[in-house]
Design a protein around this motif. Structure first.
Motif, PDB file in Angstrom:
ATOM      1  N   HIS A 230       0.870  -1.179   0.000  1.00 19.77           N
ATOM      2  CA  HIS A 230       0.000   0.000   0.000  1.00 19.77           C
ATOM      3  C   HIS A 230       0.910   1.234   0.000  1.00 19.77           C
ATOM      4  O   HIS A 230       2.073   1.149   0.409  1.00 19.77           O
ATOM      5  CB  HIS A 230      -0.876   0.026   1.245  1.00 19.77           C
ATOM      6  CG  HIS A 230      -1.831  -1.120   1.345  1.00 19.77           C
ATOM      7  ND1 HIS A 230      -2.840  -1.148   2.279  1.00 19.77           N
ATOM      8  CD2 HIS A 230      -1.945  -2.258   0.635  1.00 19.77           C
ATOM      9  CE1 HIS A 230      -3.529  -2.256   2.141  1.00 19.77           C
ATOM     10  NE2 HIS A 230      -3.007  -2.962   1.152  1.00 19.77           N
ATOM     11  N   CYS A 298      -5.450   2.105   5.854  1.00 20.05           N
ATOM     12  CA  CYS A 298      -6.134   0.935   6.416  1.00 20.05           C
ATOM     13  C   CYS A 298      -5.474   0.566   7.748  1.00 20.05           C
ATOM     14  O   CYS A 298      -4.526   1.211   8.180  1.00 20.05           O
ATOM     15  CB  CYS A 298      -6.058  -0.231   5.434  1.00 20.05           C
ATOM     16  SG  CYS A 298      -4.396  -0.922   5.290  1.00 20.05           S
ATOM     17  N   MET A 300      -3.543  -2.056   8.552  1.00 18.38           N
ATOM     18  CA  MET A 300      -2.143  -2.462   8.441  1.00 18.38           C
ATOM     19  C   MET A 300      -1.250  -1.218   8.377  1.00 18.38           C
ATOM     20  O   MET A 300      -0.261  -1.119   9.108  1.00 18.38           O
ATOM     21  CB  MET A 300      -1.937  -3.306   7.180  1.00 18.38           C
ATOM     22  CG  MET A 300      -0.481  -3.610   6.901  1.00 18.38           C
ATOM     23  SD  MET A 300      -0.209  -4.531   5.373  1.00 18.38           S
ATOM     24  CE  MET A 300      -0.560  -3.285   4.123  1.00 18.38           C
ATOM     25  N   CYS A 301      -1.631  -0.288   7.516  1.00 18.68           N
ATOM     26  CA  CYS A 301      -0.815   0.915   7.350  1.00 18.68           C
ATOM     27  C   CYS A 301      -0.827   1.778   8.617  1.00 18.68           C
ATOM     28  O   CYS A 301       0.199   2.332   9.004  1.00 18.68           O
ATOM     29  CB  CYS A 301      -1.317   1.716   6.164  1.00 18.68           C
ATOM     30  SG  CYS A 301      -1.041   0.883   4.594  1.00 18.68           S
TER      31      CYS A 301
END
Ligand SMILES: [Zn+2]
Length: 359
Positions: A230, A298, A300-301
């Protein structure tokens, strides 16, 4: 409320700025910057039922406060003032005193003074008939919450001036906003370049606010067969590259780039950082840095940003699965050991259009 922002002076005079960019800067000049506050800060205040009584004899007030407080300490409600003035309430008595919280089962029936205040411990002489009031259950954290709370019962308020300024749109100067707009324009540009190569149109830019230097910029790179790439992950990796580390190769995506550190060649950067002192001063990749990203990261980021100790995140438009405001507010999570500021709305319309165009 929309604020109209004129193009900055710098933009007009800078010969280094490409022409197309200058035109875009002056066209896209209306956006609002909004703080993404914690759940506690953004919610409306909740109310509890309590009993209060008029103070008929003003000179008894301090004795009554002392005696009533000894019986009903209201420990969990330290933000509530015990006595309120009734001057502008058209009331015949000057003061009202908070006695104790009401229990849910007592609804409807208001007990007498002798039921609420044990005789022998409180001399209720000087108090009138008890009545029900609504009081805020938690201390107000923002000015809007404080105003709402105080309308019910006087409340103490330890104002966070930064939050108030952010909420009233006064936190950032015109110059700062012009700079933010330029960083976000760069993020949009790099997102477009990524999208032209088949990636999702998301772009990100890391900035060191201390030097106003763009450190790295990158776009979503999932087309390179790595589902984790990402835009935020790409950019963090590029900052790591800049510091002599980094895990991925972005040769096939020239728009994903970093500015080499002025402190010498990047090959020894990491070695320098890890030198002598060893693991006790392990550097965090993004300490003190700002991230500009076209849309909300998101989970994860967002977690990667926690781990790399980002200072502030600015995003254009929210994401349905976003973790910095929409689905979660990872940046305010109490049980995580790093918190950071998040603002949304920079060039929101353009960032929204970017998503629509490339979908
Ligand atoms: Zn992500």
């Amino acid at each position: 409320m929309k604020e109209h922002m004129p193009p900055s002076q710098e933009d007009e005079g800078s010969p280094a700025e490409p022409k197309c960019k200058r035109r875009r800067s002056s066209e896209s000049c209306s956006w609002d910057i909004l703080p993404v506050l914690s759940e506690e800060e953004s919610q409306r205040i909740t109310l509890l039922q309590a009993y209060a009584a008029p103070v008929l004899s003003k000179k008894e007030t301090s004795r009554l406060v002392r005696e009533v407080s000894a019986v009903h300490s209201l420990k969990s409600l330290q933000h509530l003032k015990r006595v309120r003035a009734c001057k502008d309430r058209g009331s015949p008595h000057p003061l009202e005193m908070l006695l104790c919280l009401a229990l849910a089962k007592e609804k409807g029936h208001v007990p007498s003074l002798s039921e609420l205040l044990p005789e022998g411990q409180v001399n209720s002489c000087g108090l009138g008939q008890p009545f029900l009031v609504l009081v805020p259950s938690c201390p107000p954290l923002t000015r809007p919450q404080f105003q709402e709370a105080s309308a019910h019962w006087p409340t103490s308020f330890h104002e966070n001036k930064e939050v108030t300024k952010a909420l009233t749109g006064q936190q950032f100067s015109r110059e700062e906003k012009a700079r933010m707009q330029r960083y976000m324009e760069q993020a949009i540009e790099v997102a477009q370049q990524g999208a032209e190569r088949g990636n999702e149109a998301v772009g990100a830019v890391f900035v060191d606010p201390a030097t106003e230097e763009v450190l790295a910029m990158g776009h979503d790179c999932r087309k390179s067969n790595n589902p984790l790439l990402h835009a935020t992950m790409v950019c963090i990796d590029l900052v790591a590259h800049r510091q002599g580390g980094g895990a991925y190769n972005f040769d096939s995506y020239p728009s994903c780039s970093f500015v080499a550190s002025v402190k010498g060649n990047s090959g020894t950067g990491a070695a320098d950082l890890f030198d002598d002192a060893g693991s006790s001063v392990l550097p965090y990749i993004c300490t003190g840095y700002d991230l500009y990203i076209t849309r909300e990261p998101c989970i994860m980021c967002a977690m990667a940003l926690v781990h790399s100790r980002i200072q502030r995140v600015f995003y254009g438009t929210p994401s349905p699965d976003g973790a910095l405001g929409t689905r979660y507010k990872i940046h305010t999570q109490k049980d995580l050991n790093h918190h950071f500021q998040v603002f949304r709305g920079i060039l929101e319309e353009q960032c929204q259009q970017l998503r629509e165009k490339w979908h």
